[in-house]
Design an enzyme around this catalytic site. Structure first.
Site, PDB file in Angstrom:
ATOM      1  N   LYS A 148      47.278 -64.992 -85.603  1.00  0.00           N
ATOM      2  CA  LYS A 148      47.242 -63.941 -86.694  1.00  0.00           C
ATOM      3  C   LYS A 148      47.894 -64.623 -88.029  1.00  0.00           C
ATOM      4  O   LYS A 148      48.903 -65.507 -88.012  1.00  0.00           O
ATOM      5  CB  LYS A 148      48.007 -62.918 -86.482  1.00  0.00           C
ATOM      6  CG  LYS A 148      47.889 -61.635 -87.415  1.00  0.00           C
ATOM      7  CD  LYS A 148      48.734 -60.342 -86.749  1.00  0.00           C
ATOM      8  CE  LYS A 148      48.763 -59.157 -87.749  1.00  0.00           C
ATOM      9  NZ  LYS A 148      49.600 -58.178 -87.148  1.00  0.00           N
TER      10      LYS A 148
ATOM     11  N   SER B  30      46.975 -53.877 -86.899  1.00  0.00           N
ATOM     12  CA  SER B  30      46.657 -54.899 -88.064  1.00  0.00           C
ATOM     13  C   SER B  30      46.282 -55.864 -87.686  1.00  0.00           C
ATOM     14  O   SER B  30      45.547 -56.955 -88.450  1.00  0.00           O
ATOM     15  CB  SER B  30      47.970 -55.061 -88.960  1.00  0.00           C
ATOM     16  OG  SER B  30      49.022 -55.553 -88.219  1.00  0.00           O
TER      17      SER B  30
ATOM     18  N   SER C  33      50.076 -52.489 -83.675  1.00  0.00           N
ATOM     19  CA  SER C  33      49.130 -53.369 -84.316  1.00  0.00           C
ATOM     20  C   SER C  33      48.397 -54.016 -83.216  1.00  0.00           C
ATOM     21  O   SER C  33      47.473 -54.974 -83.781  1.00  0.00           O
ATOM     22  CB  SER C  33      49.867 -54.171 -85.297  1.00  0.00           C
ATOM     23  OG  SER C  33      50.219 -53.354 -86.357  1.00  0.00           O
TER      24      SER C  33
END
Length: 469
Positions: A72, A147, A171
């Site tokens: 990420k 996310s 997330s």
């Protein structure tokens, strides 16, 4: 394909690390779901060559030898940009690696790409990125969740076997559910946060994606370590030891009347009930419980998260680094334009909320009340685990929405993760596992702090039973 079989192919010279890395890079180049922000082809191929040489020399190889791992884009890897999917950091190049990345490199992994995400990890749909929305590989008209959207997508569509994300309020577990893979949020402090851009310090945790439990266990062992550079990091190595988890006689807490209280989608409710029946078949005792304080978790999360966001993002002013506006008349206008241009609407909204909650004009009344209620939720979870072995919930209240729904209704960000945010508020561990293939509901297995090994082993027993059915 899994990690062990892939490494065996390298060892048996069925395919080289270099060839495999080139194949993965081609998938990334041809990605049409907007799952990636950046990759460094030369870096990845150079590392692959070095790993092939290491194998040819007969040197000891790591647990992730030659395995491409996507990361990420709020986790620092010095050979790729670190943007947090924001205009504010559009071209930022870090100068050091996050500890979790260093740990993966020590185990001979290849950091193959940085994945797209909701801007500064704020969002639950994958649509707030400055670089555009991410699509769900199971149905491109749907959101992948967020996310950690790109990380979930990269695993779900088979580009990589495992990926790193971060989980502040679901997330990782929410996009894992929406993309029908496994998402694991460790106990708070188990994974070092050094080199991870903070959203909300007391909630953030590096978390993991995989398609099967054995791969998850391997990357968990490879990622975790104590870290003197992170003052919140645990002091010892944690062994995610594989053990048989026998559900027989285990007391499993579930929420009484959860479908009515939390307005579960019909398909989510059906999949959840199917999972509960499987747990009964495995011999567990299902024990419905009432939640006195945890039902207010979303409201508490909103206050705590927004307040910490307001504090953490104050450093992004465009002066030392980050986006700087082209035209301004004075210093005040410089700061205002840097931040209003550099941050997207969702980030600005949360900063504004946090600034209001932390206002000294009312003695931070809302923030302090939020902390008090968080303490009560923590105590409630302690009581649950004093009486029950595990706590099982649906991962989300709904199935993935159509693209655009979250954009039109910003409050929806906080609606699907009611079961997830409790885990972050209490520092517990939780793992999301699909109940069936395709777009479907998932269950979340929640354990007490540092019972991560138990929930992963329980997940493996459940996975095996699902596959048998």
């Amino acid at each position: 394909m899994d990690i062990k079989n892939t490494i065996d192919k390298f060892i048996n010279k069925e395919i080289s690390v270099y060839e495999n890395t080139k194949n993965v890079l081609e998938k990334i180049k041809n990605d049409n779901l907007n799952a990636y922000i950046s990759f460094n082809e030369q870096d990845s191929l150079d590392r692959a060559k070095n790993l092939d040489e290491k194998l040819n020399k007969g040197e000891k190889i790591g647990a992730l030898f030659g395995i491409p791992v996507s990361v990420k884009d709020n986790i620092s890897y010095k050979n790729m940009k670190l943007t947090c999917a924001s205009k504010m950091l559009e071209d930022f190049e870090p100068v050091y690696n996050a500890t979790v990345v260093e740990n993966l490199l020590k185990e001979d992994a290849i950091i193959i790409a940085k994945t797209n995400m909701d801007e500064f990890a704020m969002g639950g749909s994958g649509e707030t990125s400055y670089f555009g929305p991410i699509k769900n590989p199971l149905d491109e008209s749907l959101i992948p969740g967020g996310s950690s959207s790109g990380s979930a997508v990269s695993v779900a569509k088979g580009d990589v076997l495992v990926s790193l994300g971060t989980d502040t309020g679901g997330s990782v577990r929410q996009p894992a559910s929406y993309c029908s893979i496994i998402g694991y949020k460790p106990t708070y402090s188990l994974m070092s946060r050094y080199g991870v851009v903070s959203m909300a310090n007391s909630l953030d945790q590096v978390s993991l994606f995989a398609k099967n439990v054995e791969d998850l266990r391997i990357i968990a062992n490879a990622s975790q370590s104590p870290d003197k550079l992170d003052m919140t990091s645990c002091l010892d190595f944690y062994n995610f030891k594989k053990e048989n988890f026998d559900f027989s006689g285990k007391k499993i807490a579930v929420i009484k009347n959860e479908a009515n209280i939390y307005n579960l989608d019909k398909e989510v409710e059906d999949d959840y009930n199917y999972a509960i029946n499987i747990l009964k078949e495995l011999g567990s005792e299902i024990c419905p419980i009432d939640l006195k304080y945890s039902k207010y978790a979303n409201e508490v999360y909103n206050v705590v998260m927004s307040s910490e966001v307001s504090s953490n993002l104050s450093r992004f002013d465009g002066i030392r680094y980050g986006h700087q506006t082209d035209e301004y008349k004075n210093v005040e206008e410089l700061f205002i334009k840097n931040r209003s241009e550099g941050f997207g609407e969702n980030v600005q909204r949360r900063i504004a909320l946090g600034t209001m909650y932390l206002s000294s004009e009312d003695d931070q009344k809302i923030y302090k009340q939020g902390l008090k209620l968080r303490t009560l939720i923590i105590e409630e979870f302690k009581n649950i685990f004093e009486n029950y072995d595990l706590f099982i919930t649906p991962t989300t209240v709904d199935l993935p929405s159509k693209l655009g729904v979250y954009t039109d209704n910003p409050l929806k960000d906080f609606s699907s993760d009611i079961f997830n945010v409790c885990v972050n508020l209490t520092g517990s561990c939780g793992i999301s596992i699909p109940v069936r293939d395709g777009i479907s509901g998932s269950i979340q297995i929640i354990g007490d702090r540092f019972k991560d090994k138990d929930i992963i082993n329980a997940c493996e027993t459940f996975e095996r039973k699902i596959n048998e059915n």
